[in-house]
Scaffold this motif. Sequence first.
Motif, PDB file in Angstrom:
ATOM      1  N   TYR A 459       0.834  -1.213   0.000  1.00 40.48           N
ATOM      2  CA  TYR A 459       0.000   0.000   0.000  1.00 40.48           C
ATOM      3  C   TYR A 459       0.862   1.253   0.000  1.00 40.48           C
ATOM      4  O   TYR A 459       1.882   1.319   0.690  1.00 40.48           O
ATOM      5  N   GLY A 466      -3.258   0.425  -3.670  1.00 43.78           N
ATOM      6  CA  GLY A 466      -2.762  -0.853  -3.193  1.00 43.78           C
ATOM      7  C   GLY A 466      -2.555  -1.822  -4.332  1.00 43.78           C
ATOM      8  O   GLY A 466      -3.200  -1.725  -5.376  1.00 43.78           O
ATOM      9  N   LYS A 493      -6.008   0.000   0.402  1.00 48.06           N
ATOM     10  CA  LYS A 493      -5.179  -0.740   1.347  1.00 48.06           C
ATOM     11  C   LYS A 493      -5.795  -2.113   1.605  1.00 48.06           C
ATOM     12  O   LYS A 493      -6.913  -2.223   2.106  1.00 48.06           O
TER      13      LYS A 493
END
Length: 502
Positions: A459, A466, A493
């Motif tokens: 990330y 990500g 993420k």
Amino acid sequence: MNKNIWILIMGLFLFQACLDDEGNYSYSDLLPIEIDSSKMANSYRITQLDYLVVDPGVKQGADDSNLSYEWKIFQESNMPNTETGKIVNDVVGQERKLNYKVTTPPGEYTLSFTVTDKQNGVSEVMSRKLYVESFASVGLMVMHGDSDSTDVSILVNDRIVTDAATDGVKHNIFSITNGHRAVGAPGMVAYVNNTHNVYVYTKGNQGGFRTRGSDLEILDAYADMFTEPLESSKIDFQGYNSWLYNDLLVNGGKLYFASQSTTTFTKFGVPVFGMEYYAEPFIGTQERGYYYGIFYDRLQRRFLYIDYSRTPKTFKEAGAAAAFDMNLIGKDMVYAEHGFEKKWYCVMRDPDNLADHTIYVCDFSKFDDGNRGVGKYSASGCTDMKDAKAFAVGNRSELLYYATATEVKQCNYTSGGTSTSRYTLPDELIQAGYEISMMYLFKVSGNENEGKLLYVGVYNSTTGEGKLLECPIVETSGEVLKDKIKTYEGFKKITHMAYKSK
């Protein structure tokens, strides 16, 4: 004789009346309805939420303005759909051309097209087989998001799904289906076989949702998944696990249990009670009914389990063969996961020395006999474990990975407690600001790649982007095959992954 004459006379009058009635038609007045089947496929296969478009030609002489149309999707059997509990028999269109956004649950159906003459009621029917596939397909669910929102995507390739014809990611299924992302930072995602539900758990005072497995449509808010709906101030999702058809959930340090033994969802009842405890978010399980769930009590720093009556119990004092006493740990739990031989591998840390780690191994394949603690290993030589961002445990050997911001290491806890560097992020990712956010080791029983694929989420906090790295490994040694790593993009993420089997 006279009776027969009167019957004949009455018949002649009725026949004449029918000829004089202009509202009735002789067979010679009926024009046939023709459906051009050359413009229809022999069968149709469609994914949920895609549009099913069928454009057949229809004619009835020179004028077809008196025709009506009906498209219907129905199932041949009388068994209710396992997902909805209903028998599918739905009208999905009333125009000549079908343009239907498919919300029908996954399954095998008949698609029928009926054309009717509105003046005389005469109809012509054409039917085809229809196969509806899940919008949320079989594959690896990837939970990703930011500090206040969450989405779920699904990765599919032939390493994960043997007969997969594609290699890629179906992105953001949750938000596409529901029109918005789930509120809260990502927590965990899980698939439940019997109810065919997907739990989308989030952090914060919302907690996430129970969703329909086929497309992740919201069925219940987290608060309503409990027999006594939770107030937002009491919502604090922390952990989830399951065994067979049993669900175990940790909310606010309390363990909840529900049996999903049918296709109907059972809500979580009151939390397990009988002694004071605060459950860590990691839940141990087994499949023989010896224990209905195992957890670590933060307050007394000990292992506890719940029995068939859903009552918390302490383990017996350590027996002669025990590697440690389950009741006298005295350390903080950092991570726990089932792995090799279905044992529970627990990473523990000395509360007074955050760099001092120990690996505790528990075996729940037998009733408690005082010897369920089967291994205790120092990991003091595993460098930078105090900075670990993620862990992963193998099931084909005693394999334990941990990851710092930029490096995946293997903890050799059974051979001296040292570490081996297995993979470092490429310079271009490090320089761009990417760091490791998650690891997941693929463990699907029966799959030829079981225990052989390590997934690493990375990330970039500056860009909010990500990536997911699929890293083939040697399942016995732990070596990462760097030349075979594949990268998937388009995430936020990544925090958690789970296999969806249907």
